[in-house]
Design an enzyme around this catalytic site. Structure first.
Site, short mmCIF file in Angstrom:
data_model
loop_
_atom_site.label_atom_id
_atom_site.label_comp_id
_atom_site.label_asym_id
_atom_site.label_seq_id
_atom_site.Cartn_x
_atom_site.Cartn_y
_atom_site.Cartn_z
N SER A 179 0.81 -1.15 -0.31
CA SER A 179 -0.43 0.04 -0.32
C SER A 179 0.53 1.43 -0.12
CB SER A 179 -1.00 -0.02 1.06
OG SER A 179 -0.71 -0.42 1.86
N HIS A 207 -5.24 -3.17 -3.21
CA HIS A 207 -4.92 -2.77 -4.20
C HIS A 207 -4.50 -3.06 -5.92
CE1 HIS A 207 -3.74 1.00 -1.38
NE2 HIS A 207 -3.65 -0.14 -0.41
N LYS A 238 -11.89 1.10 -2.13
CA LYS A 238 -11.07 1.41 -3.08
C LYS A 238 -11.68 1.10 -4.69
CE LYS A 238 -6.97 1.48 0.74
NZ LYS A 238 -6.58 0.41 1.51
C1 LIG Z 1 -6.69 -0.18 2.85
C2 LIG Z 1 -6.26 -0.94 3.51
C3 LIG Z 1 -7.30 -2.30 4.36
C4 LIG Z 1 -7.76 -1.68 4.49
O1 LIG Z 1 -10.01 -1.78 4.33
P1 LIG Z 1 -10.16 -0.64 4.55
O2 LIG Z 1 -11.43 -0.86 3.81
O3 LIG Z 1 -10.03 0.29 4.34
O4 LIG Z 1 -10.73 -1.40 6.03
C5 LIG Z 1 -6.55 -2.89 4.38
N1 LIG Z 1 -4.56 -3.78 3.50
C6 LIG Z 1 -4.61 -3.16 2.71
C7 LIG Z 1 -3.64 -3.71 2.42
C8 LIG Z 1 -5.22 -1.34 2.54
O5 LIG Z 1 -4.50 -0.57 1.77
#
Ligand SMILES: *Cc1c(COP(=O)(O)O)cnc(C)c1O
Length: 391
Positions: A179, A207, A238
């Site tokens: 991330s 991602h 995302k």
């Molecule tokens: C953003 C993210 C999460 C958490 O997801 P949310 O839905 O925002 O709680 C988990 N793992 C990774 C790699 C992330 O980038």
């Protein structure tokens, strides 16, 4: 409580204090955000496909709000498992070509709940040093031993697997796309190691989902390795532009999670309207290939333009383009300077990233146009020179 003020002051002195900034997005202007009195080009959101403002999704959610109400009123295991859940989970399993799927409240909750359900005392989790904090927290809650291997260092992982050969259960867990660095896991080697040592493999596609694969199924699919992954996790927060997360795998895995994942059992279900919004987003994610194409093409040229300008850019091919600045203060100043010129690009500092690697993490979206990015590159380069980030 005096200790708190003192420690906050220490954070402030080290340019490590965090603050909430009011940010507003506009349905009419995807790709932009309002901060203070200004409208800024948003180069810091995870709305990779530009779906967060999509009228079709918003309308589906509006209708569901009117028919199903605001909240789910209970955990899914009590009375919160409304009809849209079943439909979404069937659609997710079909999309992922998995036996079954389970929706969680968020990606954070999915990772914490799944890892703590899969392993416990006497077990071991092998986790990449750059994995997301929610994975780390899942391991802590599980009480399993935490064997962190250096980022993408599979010799180190092998040595740890060797050392823990006799543990009861073994779980290897990795982000598909990291991330804060935007680079990819070495999945085919991880698959080989998990087979060799009889470990389970869990991949977090936060991602990767929506971005890679023919219908956006994720990075594992793009590599043809989906069937080798035991626990497949991704988020709806995302690329989907909504909120929530999914886990895919066998029927047995999903049944186990329904019985053991504490973040599913002891937390209220997502509102039905959110679940309906995700289903609507899924249709767009599967069908609108142009969003992925557009995003990945732009990411590639944006990354190489920054590298050619002389910035310290972490290599990769994802829409996450981190420019390493080094110290916290320079990263903050660079971010402020960009904001003054109309670009929202936040500074990412320790402990989110290792000390001395504070950075500006640009993240692109299919909502951006080529002109917007070209204009931004000019500004970023000029400010980089002014601030001494570029020689
Ligand atoms: C953003 C993210 C999460 C958490 O997801 P949310 O839905 O925002 O709680 C988990 N793992 C990774 C790699 C992330 O980038």
């Amino acid at each position: 409580m005096d200790w708190m003020e003192k420690e906050l002051q220490d954070l402030h002195v080290g340019s490590a204090k965090r603050q909430l900034h009011r940010t507003t997005s506009l349905a009419q202007q995807p790709g932009y955000a309002i901060r203070g009195a200004r409208t800024l080009l948003n180069l810091s959101s995870n709305d990779y496909l530009g779906l967060a403002q999509h009228p079709k999704i918003v309308e589906a959610m509006r209708e569901a709000l009117l028919s199903d109400g605001a909240g789910a009123s209970a955990s899914r295991l009590v009375t919160g498992n409304h009809q849209p859940y079943g439909e979404l989970e069937a659609a997710i399993a079909n999309w992922q070509n998995s036996e079954a799927a389970l929706v969680f409240g968020s990606g954070y909750m999915a990772n914490v709940g799944v890892i703590s359900a899969l392993v416990g005392r006497g077990d071991v989790v092998f986790s990449d040093g750059l994995n997301h904090a929610s994975i780390v927290d899942g391991v802590i809650l599980s009480r399993a031993e935490h064997a962190r291997y250096r980022h993408n260092d599979l010799n180190h992982l092998r040595a740890l697997l060797e050392k823990h050969r006799d543990k009861r259960r073994k779980l290897i867990v990795t982000d598909a796309i990291f991330s804060m660095d935007g680079d990819a896991a070495r999945l085919s080697e991880l698959v080989r190691l998990k087979r060799e040592y009889g470990a389970m493999l869990m991949v977090d596609e936060a991602h990767g989902s929506g971005i890679y694969g023919r219908q956006g199924q994720g990075y594992c699919h793009a590599l043809g390795l989906h069937d080798e992954v035991d626990v497949h996790m991704g988020t709806f927060s995302k690329a989907f532009g909504v909120y929530g997360a999914y886990v895919c795998g066998t029927h047995t895995l999903i049944e186990w999670l329904v019985n053991k994942a504490r973040t599913l059992i002891y937390s209220t279900a997502l509102p039905a309207a959110v679940v309906v919004g995700i289903s609507s987003a899924l249709e767009l994610v599967r069908a609108e290939h142009w969003r992925r194409d557009h995003l990945l093409t732009h990411s590639k040229s944006f990354r190489s333009a920054l590298r050619d300008a002389g910035f310290n850019v972490i290599p990769g091919d994802s829409p996450i383009v981190p420019v390493i600045v080094g110290d916290n203060e320079t990263a903050l100043q660079f971010s402020h300077a960009l904001e003054n010129e109309g670009i929202l690009a936040t500074a990412i500092r320790p402990p989110t990233v290792p000390a001395g690697t504070a950075r500006i993490r640009f993240s692109l979206s299919a909502a951006h146009t080529e002109e917007q990015l070209t204009m931004s590159l000019g500004i970023i380069e000029r400010l980089g020179r002014q601030m001494g980030v570029l020689a």
